[in-house]
Design an enzyme around this catalytic site. Structure first.
Site, mmCIF file in Angstrom:
data_model
loop_
_atom_site.group_PDB
_atom_site.id
_atom_site.type_symbol
_atom_site.label_atom_id
_atom_site.label_comp_id
_atom_site.label_asym_id
_atom_site.label_seq_id
_atom_site.Cartn_x
_atom_site.Cartn_y
_atom_site.Cartn_z
ATOM 1 N N GLY A 1 50.421 33.294 -79.742
ATOM 2 C CA GLY A 1 50.318 31.935 -79.231
ATOM 3 C C GLY A 1 49.905 31.918 -77.777
ATOM 4 O O GLY A 1 49.770 32.961 -77.128
ATOM 5 N N GLY B 1 50.552 29.652 -74.053
ATOM 6 C CA GLY B 1 51.295 28.635 -73.326
ATOM 7 C C GLY B 1 50.573 28.250 -72.041
ATOM 8 O O GLY B 1 49.415 28.612 -71.837
ATOM 9 N N MET C 1 51.239 29.266 -69.087
ATOM 10 C CA MET C 1 51.149 30.380 -68.134
ATOM 11 C C MET C 1 50.455 31.608 -68.710
ATOM 12 O O MET C 1 49.808 32.366 -67.979
ATOM 13 C CB MET C 1 52.556 30.786 -67.673
ATOM 14 C CG MET C 1 53.186 29.833 -66.693
ATOM 15 S SD MET C 1 52.662 30.075 -64.998
ATOM 16 C CE MET C 1 53.386 31.668 -64.607
ATOM 17 N N VAL D 1 50.659 35.164 -75.591
ATOM 18 C CA VAL D 1 51.674 36.069 -76.126
ATOM 19 C C VAL D 1 51.099 36.821 -77.325
ATOM 20 O O VAL D 1 50.507 36.219 -78.226
ATOM 21 C CB VAL D 1 52.949 35.317 -76.538
ATOM 22 C CG1 VAL D 1 53.991 36.292 -77.091
ATOM 23 C CG2 VAL D 1 53.521 34.547 -75.353
ATOM 24 N N LYS E 1 53.680 39.145 -73.161
ATOM 25 C CA LYS E 1 53.100 37.947 -72.547
ATOM 26 C C LYS E 1 52.159 38.381 -71.433
ATOM 27 O O LYS E 1 52.545 39.121 -70.535
ATOM 28 C CB LYS E 1 54.211 37.055 -71.994
ATOM 29 C CG LYS E 1 53.732 35.717 -71.452
ATOM 30 C CD LYS E 1 54.930 34.862 -71.049
ATOM 31 C CE LYS E 1 54.516 33.494 -70.545
ATOM 32 N NZ LYS E 1 55.699 32.667 -70.182
ATOM 33 N N ASP F 1 64.771 24.090 -68.675
ATOM 34 C CA ASP F 1 63.828 23.586 -69.673
ATOM 35 C C ASP F 1 64.366 23.781 -71.090
ATOM 36 O O ASP F 1 63.657 24.255 -71.976
ATOM 37 C CB ASP F 1 62.470 24.267 -69.509
ATOM 38 C CG ASP F 1 61.334 23.474 -70.168
ATOM 39 O OD1 ASP F 1 61.500 22.256 -70.369
ATOM 40 O OD2 ASP F 1 60.289 24.074 -70.474
#
Length: 428
Positions: free
Chosen positions: A100, A102, A104, A107, A122, A216
């Protein structure tokens, strides 16, 4: 499955996709629900038939012609496949597939060759890797994660940079998230929700002991593993509570996710503590058991304003879902009190009440607020010089009077009990 070497590259189709990436492409299409396995198989069969006639077409091209995918979907998938095809080489790790992407980083699923185990890696996005501030934030996430070692936290394994790639290696966890369940319009049964939230609260207690706040907490950051465990993920916004320099650098910034953010985070306060995480966990629990977020709105600003605005009504979860116990409603209201002084002081207090609910008992702490009178006596409650309104003073006074009435009643009962015991002893 390991990445192939340049000396022995896999075969490529006319669209420039390797057989390895085409395999991952199929998985991506299925995972996103863009096509069924039968549709993909039919398109692959047509592709093989064309190949037997020396006609070469890529799988995506065929799926578009068959109207299984739209042109825009195929372009997006092709772009992602191209990004995945970029070689990611980290000494000691063999990249298997992209999991996936994100805000930042990307991954990947990988194998740690030294111990032959599957991990998640990551990688900081190339665009961000050109900025020293983002590199600093990425490294900080890895170092914060390394401070935690708990069964309910996705644990850190390694971090570093090589050939311009900044990477962070984590425990690989198989399973979906709370968000995945909610996206199917499913609502969690009360006791199941309590068990999941208790596991997250235990992770927060572990972080709290180490002076950390997550900042978060939300459904997509809580993983429900295939073996029935619960894992808190994504420490990208986490910080040390005592890091005043860091806090001041973010003063005035609303950091968090609008549907689950605490009022103090909306205001950009610098003294955010573990109670902000408890609020966000309460909003997550609310969503889990009702299928709705606590506060909705057409824009992020509208939603965040409702978290802060004392005049915005809070509908208790047990009013939306009448199958829920009133005890759970009180617990969620306490977790989500707009004034953090009225929330649970720490995760341990929350865990105590959650255990009570699991045992079919009323919560011991929620709704009781035993420290309020002491707080008022010590002068910790805001006075008029700090901006409290007359209406708020009346509300506090009424609350204190109510508490005093309860105390007087309890004292009378206690006195009557003592007198009765004396009488009994005297007659023996």
């Amino acid at each position: 499955m390991a990445t192939t070497t340049e000396s022995n590259p896999p075969a490529k189709d006319s669209k420039g996709l390797s057989s390895l990436n085409e395999f991952n492409l199929e998985k991506s299409i299925l995972r996103r629900g863009l096509a069924t396995a039968a549709e993909i198989d039919a398109c692959k069969a047509h592709k093989a038939k064309l190949a037997s006639k020396d006609e070469s077409k890529g799988l995506l091209e065929i799926m578009v012609e068959a109207r299984v995918l739209t042109k825009s979907q195929s372009m997006r998938l092709l772009k992602e496949a191209g990004e995945a095809n970029r070689r990611v080489e980290i000494p000691g790790y063999q990249v298997i597939e992209k999991l996936g992407k994100g805000s930042m980083g990307v991954v990947y699923k990988a194998r740690q060759t030294s111990v032959d185990r599957i991990v998640a890696v990551k990688i900081l996005l190339d665009a961000l890797a050109q900025n020293k501030e983002f590199i600093k934030r990425f490294d900080r996430e890895a170092k914060i994660a390394a401070k935690l070692s708990h069964n309910n936290v996705v644990n850190a394994i390694d971090a570093g940079d090589v050939n311009g790639l900044h990477y962070f290696v984590m425990e690989y966890v198989e399973g979906g998230t709370i968000k995945d369940v909610l996206d199917k319009n499913e609502v969690f049964e009360e006791k199941m929700a309590i068990r999941i939230v208790m596991a997250v609260a235990e992770a927060l207690a572990h972080a709290h002991q180490r002076g950390l706040i997550h900042r978060d907490i939300k459904p997509e950051n809580v993983i429900l593993t295939k073996d029935g465990n619960v894992k808190l993920a994504d420490l990208g916004l986490a910080r040390l509570t005592a890091d005043e320099k860091w806090a001041m650098s973010e003063a005035g910034m609303a950091i968090g996710t609008p549907y689950y953010i605490s009022p103090e985070q909306v205001r950009g306060q610098v003294d955010v503590d573990i109670r902000a995480d408890i609020y966000s966990l309460g909003a997550t629990l609310y969503h889990m058991v009702t299928g709705q977020v606590p506060y909705g709105g057409e824009t992020a600003q509208e939603v965040m304003r409702k978290h802060v605005d004392k005049n915005t009504p809070f509908v208790p979860p047990d009013h939306l879902n009448t199958k829920l116990s009133s005890g759970l409603g009180v617990v969620v209201e306490t977790m989500m009190a707009k004034n953090r002084e009225n929330r649970y002081r720490n995760p341990d207090d929350l865990i105590l009440d959650l255990k009570c609910l699991l045992q079919g008992e009323s919560p011991m702490i929620a709704g009781q607020k035993p420290d309020d009178l002491a707080t008022l006596a010590e002068g910790d409650v805001e006075d008029t010089s700090r901006g409290i309104s007359e209406a708020q003073l009346i509300e506090v006074a009424g609350y204190v009077n109510g508490k005093q009435s309860v105390i007087v009643a309890l004292a009378a009962i206690l006195a009557l009990s003592v007198i009765t015991n004396v009488v009994v002893l005297a007659t023996r």
